[in-house]
Design a protein around this motif. Structure first.
Motif, PDB file in Angstrom:
ATOM      1  N   ARG A   1     -18.654   5.374  42.583  1.00  0.00           N
ATOM      2  CA  ARG A   1     -18.027   4.120  42.191  1.00  0.00           C
ATOM      3  C   ARG A   1     -17.609   4.166  40.728  1.00  0.00           C
ATOM      4  O   ARG A   1     -18.363   4.607  39.872  1.00  0.00           O
ATOM      5  CB  ARG A   1     -18.988   2.955  42.406  1.00  0.00           C
ATOM      6  CG  ARG A   1     -19.425   2.797  43.862  1.00  0.00           C
ATOM      7  CD  ARG A   1     -20.572   1.835  43.990  1.00  0.00           C
ATOM      8  NE  ARG A   1     -21.692   2.350  43.191  1.00  0.00           N
ATOM      9  CZ  ARG A   1     -22.697   1.613  42.733  1.00  0.00           C
ATOM     10  NH1 ARG A   1     -22.741   0.325  42.981  1.00  0.00           N
ATOM     11  NH2 ARG A   1     -23.677   2.147  42.028  1.00  0.00           N
ATOM     12  N   VAL A   2     -16.383   3.724  40.481  1.00  0.00           N
ATOM     13  CA  VAL A   2     -15.852   3.627  39.122  1.00  0.00           C
ATOM     14  C   VAL A   2     -15.859   2.149  38.761  1.00  0.00           C
ATOM     15  O   VAL A   2     -15.311   1.342  39.491  1.00  0.00           O
ATOM     16  CB  VAL A   2     -14.419   4.204  39.054  1.00  0.00           C
ATOM     17  CG1 VAL A   2     -13.809   4.002  37.679  1.00  0.00           C
ATOM     18  CG2 VAL A   2     -14.405   5.670  39.450  1.00  0.00           C
ATOM     19  N   PRO A   3     -16.495   1.732  37.712  1.00  0.00           N
ATOM     20  CA  PRO A   3     -17.158   2.472  36.644  1.00  0.00           C
ATOM     21  C   PRO A   3     -18.679   2.535  36.791  1.00  0.00           C
ATOM     22  O   PRO A   3     -19.344   3.046  35.900  1.00  0.00           O
ATOM     23  CB  PRO A   3     -16.801   1.652  35.406  1.00  0.00           C
ATOM     24  CG  PRO A   3     -16.836   0.248  35.916  1.00  0.00           C
ATOM     25  CD  PRO A   3     -16.295   0.335  37.330  1.00  0.00           C
ATOM     26  N   GLN A   4     -19.235   2.039  37.875  1.00  0.00           N
ATOM     27  CA  GLN A   4     -20.693   1.982  38.000  1.00  0.00           C
ATOM     28  C   GLN A   4     -21.342   3.366  37.947  1.00  0.00           C
ATOM     29  O   GLN A   4     -22.367   3.544  37.285  1.00  0.00           O
ATOM     30  CB  GLN A   4     -21.095   1.276  39.297  1.00  0.00           C
ATOM     31  CG  GLN A   4     -20.687  -0.176  39.372  1.00  0.00           C
ATOM     32  CD  GLN A   4     -19.278  -0.366  39.924  1.00  0.00           C
ATOM     33  OE1 GLN A   4     -18.492   0.566  40.017  1.00  0.00           O
ATOM     34  NE2 GLN A   4     -18.961  -1.602  40.277  1.00  0.00           N
TER      35      GLN A   4
ATOM     36  N   ILE B   1      -7.225   1.540  35.489  1.00  0.00           N
ATOM     37  CA  ILE B   1      -7.727   2.664  34.696  1.00  0.00           C
ATOM     38  C   ILE B   1      -7.386   2.486  33.215  1.00  0.00           C
ATOM     39  O   ILE B   1      -6.239   2.237  32.854  1.00  0.00           O
ATOM     40  CB  ILE B   1      -7.144   3.993  35.219  1.00  0.00           C
ATOM     41  CG1 ILE B   1      -7.566   4.207  36.678  1.00  0.00           C
ATOM     42  CG2 ILE B   1      -7.579   5.167  34.338  1.00  0.00           C
ATOM     43  CD1 ILE B   1      -6.923   5.407  37.335  1.00  0.00           C
ATOM     44  N   SER B   2      -8.398   2.633  32.363  1.00  0.00           N
ATOM     45  CA  SER B   2      -8.199   2.599  30.904  1.00  0.00           C
ATOM     46  C   SER B   2      -7.304   3.761  30.496  1.00  0.00           C
ATOM     47  O   SER B   2      -7.358   4.838  31.104  1.00  0.00           O
ATOM     48  CB  SER B   2      -9.537   2.718  30.177  1.00  0.00           C
ATOM     49  OG  SER B   2     -10.344   1.602  30.444  1.00  0.00           O
ATOM     50  N   ALA B   3      -6.491   3.545  29.447  1.00  0.00           N
ATOM     51  CA  ALA B   3      -5.569   4.603  29.043  1.00  0.00           C
ATOM     52  C   ALA B   3      -5.125   4.426  27.605  1.00  0.00           C
ATOM     53  O   ALA B   3      -5.249   3.359  27.021  1.00  0.00           O
ATOM     54  CB  ALA B   3      -4.352   4.607  29.964  1.00  0.00           C
ATOM     55  N   VAL B   4      -4.576   5.517  27.052  1.00  0.00           N
ATOM     56  CA  VAL B   4      -4.017   5.515  25.710  1.00  0.00           C
ATOM     57  C   VAL B   4      -2.510   5.294  25.820  1.00  0.00           C
ATOM     58  O   VAL B   4      -1.834   5.967  26.600  1.00  0.00           O
ATOM     59  CB  VAL B   4      -4.300   6.852  24.987  1.00  0.00           C
ATOM     60  CG1 VAL B   4      -3.677   6.867  23.605  1.00  0.00           C
ATOM     61  CG2 VAL B   4      -5.797   7.108  24.911  1.00  0.00           C
TER      62      VAL B   4
ATOM     63  N   ARG C   1      -9.637  -0.974  30.299  1.00  0.00           N
ATOM     64  CA  ARG C   1      -9.555  -1.696  31.576  1.00  0.00           C
ATOM     65  C   ARG C   1     -10.857  -1.506  32.339  1.00  0.00           C
ATOM     66  O   ARG C   1     -11.807  -0.914  31.846  1.00  0.00           O
ATOM     67  CB  ARG C   1      -8.349  -1.183  32.361  1.00  0.00           C
ATOM     68  CG  ARG C   1      -7.034  -1.391  31.607  1.00  0.00           C
ATOM     69  CD  ARG C   1      -5.836  -1.063  32.448  1.00  0.00           C
ATOM     70  NE  ARG C   1      -4.616  -1.246  31.676  1.00  0.00           N
ATOM     71  CZ  ARG C   1      -3.818  -0.262  31.318  1.00  0.00           C
ATOM     72  NH1 ARG C   1      -4.068   0.989  31.677  1.00  0.00           N
ATOM     73  NH2 ARG C   1      -2.738  -0.511  30.609  1.00  0.00           N
ATOM     74  N   GLU C   2     -10.885  -1.989  33.547  1.00  0.00           N
ATOM     75  CA  GLU C   2     -12.136  -2.022  34.325  1.00  0.00           C
ATOM     76  C   GLU C   2     -12.751  -0.644  34.569  1.00  0.00           C
ATOM     77  O   GLU C   2     -13.970  -0.548  34.751  1.00  0.00           O
ATOM     78  CB  GLU C   2     -11.889  -2.711  35.666  1.00  0.00           C
ATOM     79  CG  GLU C   2     -11.631  -4.198  35.541  1.00  0.00           C
ATOM     80  CD  GLU C   2     -11.320  -4.831  36.877  1.00  0.00           C
ATOM     81  OE1 GLU C   2     -11.926  -4.429  37.892  1.00  0.00           O
ATOM     82  OE2 GLU C   2     -10.459  -5.724  36.910  1.00  0.00           O
ATOM     83  N   SER C   3     -11.981   0.419  34.569  1.00  0.00           N
ATOM     84  CA  SER C   3     -12.515   1.735  34.901  1.00  0.00           C
ATOM     85  C   SER C   3     -13.509   2.267  33.868  1.00  0.00           C
ATOM     86  O   SER C   3     -14.211   3.248  34.147  1.00  0.00           O
ATOM     87  CB  SER C   3     -11.380   2.749  35.070  1.00  0.00           C
ATOM     88  OG  SER C   3     -10.773   3.019  33.824  1.00  0.00           O
ATOM     89  N   THR C   4     -13.564   1.645  32.703  1.00  0.00           N
ATOM     90  CA  THR C   4     -14.533   2.085  31.682  1.00  0.00           C
ATOM     91  C   THR C   4     -15.479   0.982  31.278  1.00  0.00           C
ATOM     92  O   THR C   4     -16.262   1.138  30.347  1.00  0.00           O
ATOM     93  CB  THR C   4     -13.786   2.605  30.420  1.00  0.00           C
ATOM     94  OG1 THR C   4     -12.913   1.581  29.944  1.00  0.00           O
ATOM     95  CG2 THR C   4     -13.010   3.880  30.721  1.00  0.00           C
ATOM     96  N   GLN C   5     -15.436  -0.134  31.957  1.00  0.00           N
ATOM     97  CA  GLN C   5     -16.300  -1.273  31.647  1.00  0.00           C
ATOM     98  C   GLN C   5     -17.525  -1.278  32.554  1.00  0.00           C
ATOM     99  O   GLN C   5     -17.429  -0.919  33.719  1.00  0.00           O
ATOM    100  CB  GLN C   5     -15.539  -2.594  31.844  1.00  0.00           C
ATOM    101  CG  GLN C   5     -14.229  -2.673  31.096  1.00  0.00           C
ATOM    102  CD  GLN C   5     -14.382  -2.660  29.596  1.00  0.00           C
ATOM    103  OE1 GLN C   5     -15.240  -3.349  29.066  1.00  0.00           O
ATOM    104  NE2 GLN C   5     -13.564  -1.894  28.914  1.00  0.00           N
ATOM    105  N   THR C   6     -18.655  -1.648  32.017  1.00  0.00           N
ATOM    106  CA  THR C   6     -19.851  -1.801  32.862  1.00  0.00           C
ATOM    107  C   THR C   6     -20.447  -3.172  32.661  1.00  0.00           C
ATOM    108  O   THR C   6     -20.153  -3.886  31.765  1.00  0.00           O
ATOM    109  CB  THR C   6     -20.928  -0.757  32.521  1.00  0.00           C
ATOM    110  OG1 THR C   6     -21.228  -0.811  31.144  1.00  0.00           O
ATOM    111  CG2 THR C   6     -20.452   0.620  32.912  1.00  0.00           C
TER     112      THR C   6
END
Length: 87
Positions: free
Chosen positions: A19-22, A42-45, A82-87
């Motif tokens: 599971r992303v980001p869990q 997805i978080s990005a630059v 974004r949500e892909s790097t948040q917990t």
């Protein structure tokens, strides 16, 4: 291509029941509208790829002509968390 790789990675992680980001966090080094629409987004630059390409070409031409090449160059960028790097 980096944003496509991030999407493929997200799909592979789902197949592996991760599971992303869990379980694992995911980010891309190049932002694209498609990364906002993934689940999770997805978080990005973000950066100007045209300016980056122009600067890289200028450095290559200088190197080929035996001229000094800048070893450090700062270009503008923004990190979109974004949500892909948040917990």
């Amino acid at each position: 291509m980096d944003e496509r790789l991030a999407q493929l990675t997200l799909n592979m992680l789902k197949q592996l029941n991760l599971r992303v980001p869990q379980d694992i966090r995911l980010a891309s080094l190049y932002d694209n509208e498609n990364l906002v629409n993934t689940v999770p987004p997805i978080s990005a630059v973000q950066f100007n790829a045209d300016i980056l390409g122009l600067k890289a070409t200028q450095q290559l031409l200088c190197a080929l002509q035996g001229q000094p090449v800048e070893t450090r160059m700062e270009l503008g960028y923004q990190v979109s968390l974004r949500e892909s790097t948040q917990t």
